[in-house]
Each structure stands twice: as structure tokens, then as C-alpha cells.
Write an enzyme that holds these catalytic residues in place. Structure first.
Site, PDB file in Angstrom:
ATOM      1  CD  GLU A 102      91.204  35.401  96.533  1.00  0.00           C
ATOM      2  OE1 GLU A 102      91.249  34.401  97.247  1.00  0.00           O
ATOM      3  OE2 GLU A 102      90.174  36.111  96.409  1.00  0.00           O
ATOM      4  CE  LYS A 155      90.133  33.232 100.776  1.00  0.00           C
ATOM      5  NZ  LYS A 155      89.555  33.291  99.414  1.00  0.00           N
ATOM      6  CB  CYS A 208      89.155  37.069  99.174  1.00  0.00           C
ATOM      7  SG  CYS A 208      87.686  37.221  98.112  1.00  0.00           S
TER       8      CYS A 208
END
Length: 275
Positions: free
Chosen positions: A50, A123, A163
């Protein structure tokens, strides 16, 4: 002693760990070197972490380098690099422009061996953490995505996540049956030390698949410390490779026979009742 047999359909994968800086050019050069190393070692799929292209001094810094889909030097770098090495390249994340002023998508773009883009994932879950002087709120500059994404490779179906998504197991159930999950991350040192490996191993165990987690790992010029510990985990939850901190490469083999063995011995995916 004879070496263990490996299926001819096995597929080598690698995660690149970085300590990215506020300089895009510097980060792309570092990524290029590490991707080349992974490809030279035989990796057919490589994942970046990321924010591989920028760890800025402020949340607003990512707005200044945001690209529209299909345009821009970061995407060109990913496409060219995938084609040059003939690999599947998952581009960690980069900021993609939105119609919302002051916000971008935190997006993972995947390119095939011919350099063509094959998947895009924005995301979904946005990190928010407040304790003492440590404070993060991705919602200030990022717009959340809305749907899960997977893509097909010779290793089988690959599911995408980023993440903080790691804390939400329902996202991974929504991917369906996959052979490999990618988790490019920039976990903070605090949360990573407490939960990173536990969560990754849980996702591998409950989905009975391989997990490849490319992380940021070290002290960045902006003062942020990331946990690192990029990992490759098998469907039984065993850690096959790990890099605690600093730039480097981890990885291994996605073996379809291992997937079949784990799922055959403990057919948990077929025993699901609640969906």
C-alpha cells in the site's frame, strides 16, 4: 532425502516490502529494483505494498499525484514493468481521482504479463485510529470503494483487499472461493505489532487459501513507523516466508495440490451455513 514434489501447476508469487518516501520518482526506482529481483527469482505474480508510490508528509500530498484511470506516470510504470518482466503485477495502491473535491480512491490496480490492466479494487474500509499522540483518519482524504474484486490467473482466482480490510472477514467471504488473497498494507507499528500476523493467519485458515501480504516496513522520512513483516502464508495458516523490516522480497509457491489437500481433509468451505 528426496525433495518434496511440487505440482507442475504450481505458481511462484512474491511480495515486495518497501520503506516509501515523499518522492514518487525515488519510490518507483526502488519498486523497479525489487520487482526485477522477484522476477529474477522466478516469481510470476508480484505484489507491491500500500502507498508504494508515496508516503507523504500530509494526507493532502496524495491529492497532488492522483491519476485518472488509464492515465499517468504511475500507471504507465506498472504496465510497462509487468510487460517487461512478463509477470502479473499488483500495484499495491495509488491515489485515483474522484469527483469528490479533496478526496481520492485508494486503489489497487493489477496488470497482466502483456501490460494490460486486468483488475481494479478501491479500498472499502477506511482506517481510523486515535490513541495519545497517534492519530489517523483515512476518511479525511479517501473515498471508500463499494465492491469486492477478484481476477483469474494460472494459479486460480486471486482476491484483492487492502490493509484495514483485513479486520473485516465478511469481505473475504464475499470474494468466494479463491486460491490466493493479496493484502498490500501500510500497517502502523502499533497495530501491526498487536494484530498483523494473527489476522493474516486467520484469513488464510478460514478461507483455506494462500495469503500474500506486501507491507511497508520501517521508519519513513515523514516520521511514520510501519510494522513491515511482509508474509506468505499457506492454507493451513503456516507462515512460509517473512521479512521483519526494511526493503526486500518474500514469497513462495501457490501449490494447487496443497489447496486440495487442506480443503479435502477439513472441508470447512463446504460446511458453511450462514452466508
Amino acid at each position: 532425502m528426496n525433495a518434496p514434489t511440487v505440482s507442475p501447476l504450481s505458481f511462484q508469487v512474491a511480495a515486495v516490502q518497501m520503506v516509501s518516501t515523499p518522492s514518487v520518482d525515488e519510490n518507483l526506482a526502488a519498486a523497479a529494483e525489487l520487482i526485477a529481483r522477484a522476477a529474477a527469482q522466478g516469481a510470476k505474480l508480484v505484489s507491491l505494498p500500500e502507498y508504494f508510490c508515496l508516503m507523504g508528509h500530509a494526507d493532502s500530498d496524495k491529492l497532488t499525484i492522483a491519476e485518472y484511470v488509464g492515465e499517468g506516470p504511475i500507471q504507465q510504470f506498472l504496465s510497462d514493468t509487468a510487460r517487461r518482466h512478463g509477470i502479473w503485477l499488483a500495484g499495491g495502491t495509488l491515489p485515483i481521482a474522484t469527483l469528490s473535491p479533496g478526496r481520492v480512491f485508494n486503489t489497487s490496480l493489477v496488470y497482466g504479463p502483456d501490460g494490460a490492466r486486468v483488475a481494479r479494487y478501491d479500498k472499502i474500509h477506511l482506517f481510523n485510529y486515535q490513541r495519545g499522540t497517534e492519530s489517523y483518519d483515512e476518511g479525511r482524504s479517501i473515498r471508500a470503494g463499494k465492491q469486492t474484486v477478484g481476477f483469474d490467473t494460472p494459479a486460480g482466482r486471486v482476491g484483492l483487499s487492502i490493509c484495514y480490510d483485513l479486520r473485516f472477514p465478511e469481505l473475504y467471504r464475499g470474494l468466494g472461493e479463491v486460491s490466493l488473497i493479496l493484502v498490500p498494507s501500510a500497517f502502523t507499528y502499533t497495530t501491526g505489532k498487536a494484530h498483523w500476523e494473527t489476522l493474516l493467519r486467520a484469513r488464510a485458515i478460514e478461507n483455506q487459501c494462500y495469503v500474500l501480504a506486501a507491507a511497508q516496513g520501517g521508519k519513513h522520512p515523514n516520521g511514520r513507523s510501519t510494522w513491515g513483516h511482509s508474509l506468505f502464508i499457506d492454507p493451513w495458516g503456516e507462515v512460509l516466508d517473512v521479512l521483519p523490516e526494511g526493503p526486500g522480497v518474500v514469497g513462495g509457491i501457490v501449490d494447487p495440490d496443497r489447496l486440495l489437500d487442506v480443503r479435502g481433509a477439513l472441508p470447512a468451505l463446504r460446511h458453511r451455513v450462514l452466508t
